[in-house]
Write a protein that holds these residues in place. Structure first.
Motif, PDB file in Angstrom:
ATOM      1  N   UNK A   1       0.680  -0.964   0.192  1.00  0.00           N
ATOM      2  CA  UNK A   1       0.013  -0.460   0.040  1.00  0.00           C
ATOM      3  C   UNK A   1       0.951   1.413   0.013  1.00  0.00           C
ATOM      4  N   UNK A   2       2.439   0.967  -0.406  1.00  0.00           N
ATOM      5  CA  UNK A   2       3.232   2.818  -0.002  1.00  0.00           C
ATOM      6  C   UNK A   2       3.554   2.764   1.314  1.00  0.00           C
ATOM      7  N   UNK A   3       3.307   1.745   2.624  1.00  0.00           N
ATOM      8  CA  UNK A   3       3.658   2.547   3.247  1.00  0.00           C
ATOM      9  C   UNK A   3       4.874   1.393   4.327  1.00  0.00           C
ATOM     10  N   UNK A   4       6.317   2.678   4.223  1.00  0.00           N
ATOM     11  CA  UNK A   4       7.353   1.441   4.656  1.00  0.00           C
ATOM     12  C   UNK A   4       7.517   1.285   6.341  1.00  0.00           C
ATOM     13  N   UNK A   5       6.938   0.176   6.450  1.00  0.00           N
ATOM     14  CA  UNK A   5       7.780   0.843   8.161  1.00  0.00           C
ATOM     15  C   UNK A   5       8.832  -0.466   8.526  1.00  0.00           C
ATOM     16  N   UNK A   6       9.266  -0.320   9.554  1.00  0.00           N
ATOM     17  CA  UNK A   6      10.447  -1.668   9.882  1.00  0.00           C
ATOM     18  C   UNK A   6       9.950  -2.867  11.144  1.00  0.00           C
ATOM     19  N   UNK A   7       9.887  -3.853  10.406  1.00  0.00           N
ATOM     20  CA  UNK A   7      10.355  -5.506  10.789  1.00  0.00           C
ATOM     21  C   UNK A   7      11.491  -5.922  11.788  1.00  0.00           C
ATOM     22  N   UNK A   8      11.841  -5.347  13.121  1.00  0.00           N
ATOM     23  CA  UNK A   8      12.851  -5.228  14.121  1.00  0.00           C
ATOM     24  C   UNK A   8      13.247  -7.047  14.117  1.00  0.00           C
ATOM     25  N   UNK A   9      12.075  -7.429  14.166  1.00  0.00           N
ATOM     26  CA  UNK A   9      12.934  -9.215  14.564  1.00  0.00           C
ATOM     27  C   UNK A   9      12.253  -9.531  15.899  1.00  0.00           C
ATOM     28  N   UNK A  10      11.107  -9.101  16.017  1.00  0.00           N
ATOM     29  CA  UNK A  10      10.360  -8.984  17.414  1.00  0.00           C
ATOM     30  C   UNK A  10       9.250  -9.689  16.994  1.00  0.00           C
ATOM     31  N   UNK A  11       8.813 -10.845  17.195  1.00  0.00           N
ATOM     32  CA  UNK A  11       6.850 -11.770  16.811  1.00  0.00           C
ATOM     33  C   UNK A  11       6.250 -11.006  16.864  1.00  0.00           C
ATOM     34  N   UNK A  12       5.424 -10.645  16.196  1.00  0.00           N
ATOM     35  CA  UNK A  12       3.660 -10.043  15.986  1.00  0.00           C
ATOM     36  C   UNK A  12       4.030  -8.558  16.311  1.00  0.00           C
TER      37      UNK A  12
END
Length: 361
Positions: free
Chosen positions: A326-337
């Protein structure tokens, strides 16, 4: 290639740099540098450009005086230039500290989840890294209290301890009794309080800078990348006992801060009030993210930073990709959920909340 064995199989640090409409993954300021500051920086850089045939001030004396004045004004703790140090981003500041006080045969302790570069820089300097833990509580699953921190510090007996306040990626600030407890429990350790997001802390949150008098093993690191909207300039700094800053001269590269960097940083510090005016607007959007994600049934962690760690995703990787679609970049920091969302402009907050609302339930 004869790569060091402790680096084999490791991955380089890096957040995705993608050209999307809404970039909220690296905790930069979404607010552009004000035009008055742009002009001041340009004039300051132009003023030194004619002397680029000469090396810069190796001691960056004027910049250190400005940094001491800024910290004294904003924390209430008097400082002198000899108590400050600066480098190309707070990461280089941290590297200098580990080069001087860590290294082979020495140990660094941190309390994860925390800033992911701490163990990376430790490994790069040959320092053994120990992952501490955060016991949490019902209100904050990543809470760290004085008793738990001190017990782990006493058990590990580290040479360097890292504390983050506010913490990245959780956004939570530490009580200062955590810092003093760790100093007492690890009597040989340099205790580094990483305050990269300090300007965004909620009202009444004291800085560890106020603890510096009489504590020669305490270091407080800061950055101009976040609240000063100066990420592209790469300027980080610290406050500590003069003996600490003197030791860093032994490991820094010669003339490590260019004349251009010093001039630009001083120009920005001279306009600190104007630059920091955007902090309050960012805090409003941060709080709006907390309220908005909670209203969607997600579980945001209360934040003192310019981002919000949001829990409650069944599959955080799938959610990250759906937001990106959808054009929104956030951060996956490696924490489940969990995903981390930078607080940006009002329009960006609306975009991310709309995108989250459109995710499959």
């Amino acid at each position: 290639m004869p790569l060091r064995h402790d680096l084999r199989g490791a991955s380089a640090y890096g957040a995705p740099q993608l050209d999307v409409p809404v970039r909220l993954n690296t905790n930069e300021s979404s607010h552009p540098v004000p035009e008055a500051v742009v002009r001041a920086v340009a004039e300051a850089v132009a003023a030194v450009a004619g002397d680029l045939n000469r090396y810069p001030d190796r001691e960056f004396s004027a910049l250190r005086e400005d940094l001491a004045a800024y910290l004294a004004r904003t924390t209430g703790q008097p400082l002198v230039a000899e108590q400050t140090w600066a480098a190309n981003g707070s990461n280089e500041v941290l590297q200098h500290l580990l080069q001087a006080f860590g290294g082979p045969g020495r140990t660094a302790l941190g309390f994860t989840p925390a800033y992911s570069m701490h163990p990376v820089i430790a490994t790069g300097t040959g320092t053994r890294w120990v992952d501490g833990f955060r016991p949490g509580d019902p209100a904050d699953p990543f809470w760290l209290g004085a008793e738990a921190a001190a017990a782990q510090a006493a058990e590990v007996d580290p040479d360097v301890v890292f504390l983050c306040s506010p913490n990245n990626p959780t956004g939570t600030a530490l009580d200062l009794d955590v810092v003093t407890a760790v100093l007492d429990a690890a009597p040989s350790a340099l205790v580094v309080v990483d305050e990269a997001y300090a300007e965004y802390a909620r009202a009444g949150t004291p800085s560890a800078v106020t603890l510096l008098p009489g504590r020669r093993r305490l270091v407080v690191t800061r950055t101009m990348s976040k609240a000063f909207a100066f990420a592209g300039a790469r300027v980080g700094y610290l406050a500590a006992d003069p003996a600490v800053t003197a030791a860093l001269r032994l490991v820094r590269l010669p003339y490590h801060l260019s004349s251009l960097t010093q001039a630009a940083a001083r120009a920005a510090l001279a306009h600190a009030d104007l630059l920091l005016a955007a902090v309050e607007a960012t805090k409003e959007q941060r709080d709006r993210l907390v309220e908005g994600t909670a209203a969607l049934g997600l579980r945001p962690v209360p934040s003192d930073a310019n981002f919000v760690l949001v829990g409650g995703f069944a599959d955080e990787r799938a959610a990250w990709q759906a937001l990106l679609d959808q054009g929104v970049l956030v951060r996956d920091v490696g924490l489940a959920g969990h995903l981390r969302v930078t607080a940006g402009t009002e329009a960006e907050t609306t975009a991310v909340l709309d995108a989250l609302a459109a995710l499959p339930r």
